[in-house]
Write an enzyme that holds these catalytic residues in place. Sequence first.
Site, PDB file in Angstrom:
ATOM      1  N   ASP B  82     -52.625  11.569 109.233  1.00 33.81           N
ATOM      2  CA  ASP B  82     -51.358  10.813 108.893  1.00 33.81           C
ATOM      3  C   ASP B  82     -51.566   9.374 109.222  1.00 33.81           C
ATOM      4  O   ASP B  82     -51.924   9.340 110.464  1.00 33.81           O
ATOM      5  CB  ASP B  82     -50.396  11.669 109.506  1.00 33.81           C
ATOM      6  N   SER B  89     -35.587   8.156 112.513  1.00 42.36           N
ATOM      7  CA  SER B  89     -34.978   9.056 111.402  1.00 42.36           C
ATOM      8  C   SER B  89     -36.109  10.174 111.133  1.00 42.36           C
ATOM      9  O   SER B  89     -35.335  10.892 110.243  1.00 42.36           O
ATOM     10  CB  SER B  89     -34.772   8.130 110.115  1.00 42.36           C
ATOM     11  N   ARG B  93     -36.225  16.390 111.772  1.00 39.44           N
ATOM     12  CA  ARG B  93     -36.910  17.475 111.409  1.00 39.44           C
ATOM     13  C   ARG B  93     -38.355  17.605 111.851  1.00 39.44           C
ATOM     14  O   ARG B  93     -38.804  18.645 111.742  1.00 39.44           O
ATOM     15  CB  ARG B  93     -36.754  17.338 109.838  1.00 39.44           C
ATOM     16  N   ASP B 152     -45.871  14.002 101.404  1.00 37.84           N
ATOM     17  CA  ASP B 152     -44.614  13.732 100.656  1.00 37.84           C
ATOM     18  C   ASP B 152     -44.617  12.859  99.367  1.00 37.84           C
ATOM     19  O   ASP B 152     -43.503  12.526  99.000  1.00 37.84           O
ATOM     20  CB  ASP B 152     -43.757  12.940 101.723  1.00 37.84           C
ATOM     21  N   ASN B 153     -45.757  12.901  98.865  1.00 39.36           N
ATOM     22  CA  ASN B 153     -45.988  12.264  97.551  1.00 39.36           C
ATOM     23  C   ASN B 153     -46.751  12.516  96.629  1.00 39.36           C
ATOM     24  O   ASN B 153     -47.865  13.651  97.042  1.00 39.36           O
ATOM     25  CB  ASN B 153     -45.992  10.752  97.805  1.00 39.36           C
ATOM     26  N   CYS B 193     -54.541  25.978  89.584  1.00 36.72           N
ATOM     27  CA  CYS B 193     -54.403  24.371  90.420  1.00 36.72           C
ATOM     28  C   CYS B 193     -53.218  23.825  89.883  1.00 36.72           C
ATOM     29  O   CYS B 193     -52.618  24.260  88.788  1.00 36.72           O
ATOM     30  CB  CYS B 193     -55.750  23.788  90.086  1.00 36.72           C
ATOM     31  N   CYS B 196     -53.041  23.021  86.306  1.00 36.67           N
ATOM     32  CA  CYS B 196     -52.795  23.868  85.224  1.00 36.67           C
ATOM     33  C   CYS B 196     -51.272  23.688  84.943  1.00 36.67           C
ATOM     34  O   CYS B 196     -50.983  24.247  83.729  1.00 36.67           O
ATOM     35  CB  CYS B 196     -53.160  25.276  85.984  1.00 36.67           C
ATOM     36  N   CYS B 209     -39.477   9.141  94.109  1.00 33.64           N
ATOM     37  CA  CYS B 209     -39.300   8.300  95.153  1.00 33.64           C
ATOM     38  C   CYS B 209     -37.801   7.896  95.280  1.00 33.64           C
ATOM     39  O   CYS B 209     -37.521   7.212  96.116  1.00 33.64           O
ATOM     40  CB  CYS B 209     -40.053   7.304  95.203  1.00 33.64           C
ATOM     41  N   CYS B 267     -56.833  23.338  81.278  1.00 32.86           N
ATOM     42  CA  CYS B 267     -56.486  22.446  82.477  1.00 32.86           C
ATOM     43  C   CYS B 267     -57.887  21.228  82.397  1.00 32.86           C
ATOM     44  O   CYS B 267     -59.112  21.479  82.438  1.00 32.86           O
ATOM     45  CB  CYS B 267     -56.677  23.178  83.747  1.00 32.86           C
ATOM     46  N   CYS B 381     -25.502  -2.362  97.173  1.00 35.92           N
ATOM     47  CA  CYS B 381     -26.118  -0.790  97.308  1.00 35.92           C
ATOM     48  C   CYS B 381     -27.026  -1.048  98.685  1.00 35.92           C
ATOM     49  O   CYS B 381     -26.632  -1.939  99.561  1.00 35.92           O
ATOM     50  CB  CYS B 381     -27.187  -0.476  96.178  1.00 35.92           C
TER      51      CYS B 381
END
Lengths: 89, 426
Positions: B82, B89, B93, B152-153, B193, B196, B209, B267, B381
């Site tokens: 990572d 933030s 978790r 996470d992506n 996978c 597939c 995102c 696939c 925003c």
Amino acid sequence: MDVNLKFLALAKDLAGTGDATIRITAEESPFTVGSFLAKLIRTFPRLGEIKDQLILAHNLEYLDLQNPSASFELKEGDEIAVLPPVSGG
Amino acid sequence: MSEISQITLLKNAELHHETYKAELSAEEIGRYARQLVLPNFGVKGQLAMRNAKFLVVGAGGLGCSACIHLSGSGAGKLTIVDHDRIEASNLHRQIMYTTADIGRFKAEVLVERCKNSNPLTLYPPEALCVALTTDNCLELVRAHDVILDCTDNVYARYLLNDACVLASRPLVSASALKFDGQLTVYNFRDSVCRRCLFPDPKILQAQSCDDNGVMGPVPGIMGALQAMEAIKVAAGLEVTFAGIKLHYDALTGSFYRIKLRPRNPLCPLCGAASVIRTLSDDHLGTNTCFSRQPEVPGNFLLDQDSRISSSDLATAFKSETVPNFLVDVRTPAEVQICGFRNSLNLPMDSLLDENARQTVRQKLYQKLQEIPGCSSVTVVCRRGNDSQMAVHLLRKILADVPVILKDLEGGLYGWKRDVDPNFPIY
């Protein structure tokens, strides 16, 4: 006949509900995977936003959306789950 | 001495010859006692764990939970990848990190915690504080037996999927967002996978995102399930979620097990006529964020004349010469966190929804009537992206009203940066 719908994750937000039933007429059945998805989107138009990102499962078994002309049999009380892949971590 | 007593003596001598133990140290036996006594796992499972090499990509909520369980259970080798650093933030978790860790590399801290939890592993756990790329991914996957996708992506998920198929490794993949979690073991023996199911990642990247938030326990639960499946793969137990997608809905407390399709013969990766033979960005799309931009064609960015800076807005607030009001396009939940008083909340969703437009129009009219002489509306925003798209949409909705629509450049983030450093951001 009535079929139960279970919307999960983003599909729940877009459909505006987690659970719903959808009425199927005798003429509509048997469905193809593609025609069922089209009916879902007619009933819940915002699902159209993720139509290419959905998994449909009939009584918890995968329906192959890459093969939209495959037909399948729906019975009273069957469940269709609608869920997109979740990606966060 | 009677005959019977002699026999007893002989037997006792035989019984006292020696003791034995499994191929585990006394320390290991003590530490792993509660799983060693389980008949399905036992010594065989423990030895398999010691010999297994686990690669965990992502040291966030999923990774924290998965790694501490793997190292606690005696994973022989654990590599954690990572390149992110710990932020405040994350802490609700990412349960292995503390407030004092903010700013440090996640992988580095997580490796420390794993070492502290279990110093007996065959190799010390290793941190790689780098991004997973097409250059390093295949080599890393090949050097390990079981791969855990805690990313996470969509880009990283497909990168790992492709590498696992090319290197014939099982991929234990989990995800968590809002109140939902999912888990599947890809490419285990003849299980599907990722490609597939969804051959092209670019289709999924268009949605990936949003700043959607996540409830703290959800990634922890999914990461723990991931560790359990990875242990089952390593220990040779039956792997439950190969070819099955688990979906956890925390709001209703329901778990769904959806039986997936068999491998897809068409696939592009694992099918008979596969076209993907290497790791390449051509097949992986992008790892940068798309923001949603339906029905606003082409470039929705506003020119400078249609924007107002935070400092100009602050000046306008003080002078009150031009009657003005604010439209806040964030979600109602976000509006409760912080914002500008007396602004009108019109969430992006309501601007994008054809059926909600009439209501939006009515609310705007009403607000305009409340402020006599109001000739300008500023759209706000969080970061100043949605607000630009909202100006386009509002110009359509208010086409017949002589009002100047601008957006607050940089959103609330800009306000904090340029006007009020004490304003909270989230």
